[in-house]
Scaffold this motif. Structure first.
Motif, PDB file in Angstrom:
ATOM      1  N   ALA A   1       0.832  -1.209   0.000  1.00 38.47           N
ATOM      2  CA  ALA A   1       0.000   0.000   0.000  1.00 38.47           C
ATOM      3  C   ALA A   1       0.864   1.255   0.000  1.00 38.47           C
ATOM      4  CB  ALA A   1      -0.936  -0.007   1.219  1.00 38.47           C
ATOM      5  N   VAL A   2       1.947   1.241   0.774  1.00 40.03           N
ATOM      6  CA  VAL A   2       2.861   2.390   0.802  1.00 40.03           C
ATOM      7  C   VAL A   2       3.474   2.584  -0.577  1.00 40.03           C
ATOM      8  CG1 VAL A   2       5.072   3.204   1.714  1.00 40.03           C
ATOM      9  CG2 VAL A   2       3.360   2.243   3.253  1.00 40.03           C
TER      10      VAL A   2
ATOM     11  N   ARG B   1       4.744   7.722   9.227  1.00 41.92           N
ATOM     12  CA  ARG B   1       4.818   7.055   7.926  1.00 41.92           C
ATOM     13  C   ARG B   1       3.717   5.998   7.905  1.00 41.92           C
ATOM     14  NH1 ARG B   1       9.859   8.433   5.792  1.00 41.92           N
ATOM     15  NH2 ARG B   1      11.387   9.045   7.350  1.00 41.92           N
ATOM     16  N   ALA B   2       3.503   5.397   6.770  1.00 44.43           N
ATOM     17  CA  ALA B   2       2.430   4.413   6.629  1.00 44.43           C
ATOM     18  C   ALA B   2       2.566   3.250   7.600  1.00 44.43           C
ATOM     19  CB  ALA B   2       2.395   3.888   5.198  1.00 44.43           C
ATOM     20  N   ARG B   3       3.793   2.901   7.951  1.00 47.99           N
ATOM     21  CA  ARG B   3       4.003   1.770   8.860  1.00 47.99           C
ATOM     22  C   ARG B   3       3.942   2.183  10.319  1.00 47.99           C
ATOM     23  NH1 ARG B   3       8.660   0.298   5.024  1.00 47.99           N
ATOM     24  NH2 ARG B   3       7.558  -0.901   3.455  1.00 47.99           N
TER      25      ARG B   3
ATOM     26  N   VAL C   1      12.858  15.208   4.016  1.00 46.18           N
ATOM     27  CA  VAL C   1      12.461  14.805   2.668  1.00 46.18           C
ATOM     28  C   VAL C   1      13.740  14.479   1.903  1.00 46.18           C
ATOM     29  CG1 VAL C   1      11.351  15.507   0.506  1.00 46.18           C
ATOM     30  CG2 VAL C   1      10.402  16.263   2.692  1.00 46.18           C
ATOM     31  N   ALA C   2      13.792  13.301   1.317  1.00 45.51           N
ATOM     32  CA  ALA C   2      14.969  12.911   0.538  1.00 45.51           C
ATOM     33  C   ALA C   2      15.181  13.885  -0.612  1.00 45.51           C
ATOM     34  CB  ALA C   2      14.794  11.489   0.000  1.00 45.51           C
ATOM     35  N   ALA C   3      16.432  14.107  -0.967  1.00 46.77           N
ATOM     36  CA  ALA C   3      16.784  15.077  -2.017  1.00 46.77           C
ATOM     37  C   ALA C   3      16.039  14.800  -3.317  1.00 46.77           C
ATOM     38  CB  ALA C   3      18.290  15.074  -2.248  1.00 46.77           C
TER      39      ALA C   3
ATOM     40  N   MET D   1       3.654  12.275   4.097  1.00 46.38           N
ATOM     41  CA  MET D   1       4.201  11.366   5.111  1.00 46.38           C
ATOM     42  C   MET D   1       3.727   9.928   4.958  1.00 46.38           C
ATOM     43  SD  MET D   1       4.411  13.641   8.526  1.00 46.38           S
ATOM     44  CE  MET D   1       5.648  14.914   8.665  1.00 46.38           C
ATOM     45  N   PRO D   2       2.439   9.688   4.700  1.00 49.14           N
ATOM     46  CA  PRO D   2       2.002   8.301   4.569  1.00 49.14           C
ATOM     47  C   PRO D   2       2.650   7.558   3.390  1.00 49.14           C
ATOM     48  CG  PRO D   2       0.129   9.709   4.968  1.00 49.14           C
ATOM     49  CD  PRO D   2       1.301  10.606   4.698  1.00 49.14           C
ATOM     50  N   SER D   3       3.238   8.311   2.464  1.00 47.41           N
ATOM     51  CA  SER D   3       3.851   7.652   1.305  1.00 47.41           C
ATOM     52  C   SER D   3       5.369   7.642   1.397  1.00 47.41           C
ATOM     53  CB  SER D   3       3.440   8.386   0.029  1.00 47.41           C
ATOM     54  OG  SER D   3       4.027   9.676  -0.003  1.00 47.41           O
ATOM     55  N   SER D   4       5.909   8.242   2.449  1.00 45.84           N
ATOM     56  CA  SER D   4       7.383   8.320   2.527  1.00 45.84           C
ATOM     57  C   SER D   4       7.969   7.180   3.334  1.00 45.84           C
ATOM     58  CB  SER D   4       7.810   9.656   3.117  1.00 45.84           C
ATOM     59  OG  SER D   4       7.381   9.772   4.446  1.00 45.84           O
TER      60      SER D   4
END
Length: 179
Positions: free
Chosen positions: A13-14, A98-100, A130-132, A176-179
């Motif tokens: 899902a993520v 995060r999603a988890r 946030v990753a570059a 956030m839920p997708s990171s």
């Protein structure tokens, strides 16, 4: 076995949410670029017509109001004003999961410009969390939110409103839920 299956479904899902957001990368970039062109054209037209002065004066009051709201809503842990900064600048820390269920935080630095919120968005810097490779997507998505809200207000004949709180909501609920 059930725990592993549940973890696999959660990871799937993520990854699906992440693919969806990354699929929107070009769309967000184009919306931000298109919005910037339209906003600059509107600002230039208002200046030529002598209408920009009043809007820019109203912006200062709107900015102060937005700062008070952000401070009240986000508190000391989420809002840090740079007292000596002119124009007004501040850091936002958006905490979430995060999603988890892992805790995470994104830190943004926002600097108001005199044309905000009537014409242009504030300057935005993604400081941390946030990753570059993901920063352009997040930045463009937030700018696109400003331009969309600005267009809605203009179409309704309403004054422009601050967008920074909506930015924090988007980071928390969409990113956030997708990171």
């Amino acid at each position: 076995a059930k725990k592993a299956e549940a973890e696999a479904k959660a990871a799937e899902a993520v990854e699906a949410k992440r693919r969806e957001l990354h699929g929107q990368r070009e769309q967000a970039a184009e919306a931000a670029a298109s919005g910037a062109r339209a906003a600059q054209a509107r600002l230039d037209a208002d200046r030529a017509a002598g209408l920009a002065g009043a809007a820019l004066e109203e912006n200062e009051a709107a900015q102060e109001e937005e700062l008070m709201v952000l401070e009240a809503v986000l508190g000391e842990e989420g809002f840090e004003r740079e007292e000596e900064a002119a124009p007004p600048a501040f850091r936002l820390t958006v905490a979430g999961e995060r999603a988890r269920g892992e805790p995470t935080a994104v830190q943004l630095r926002v600097t108001f410009v005199v044309e905000y919120p009537s014409h242009l968005p504030p300057r935005l810097e993604i400081v941390d969390g946030v990753a570059a490779e993901d920063a352009p997507l997040v930045r463009d998505s937030l700018l696109a939110l400003f331009y969309a809200q600005r267009e809605e207000s203009a179409a309704a004949g309403e004054p422009a409103e601050g967008v920074v709180h909506r930015w924090t909501e988007w980071v928390k609920e969409e990113w956030m839920p997708s990171s």
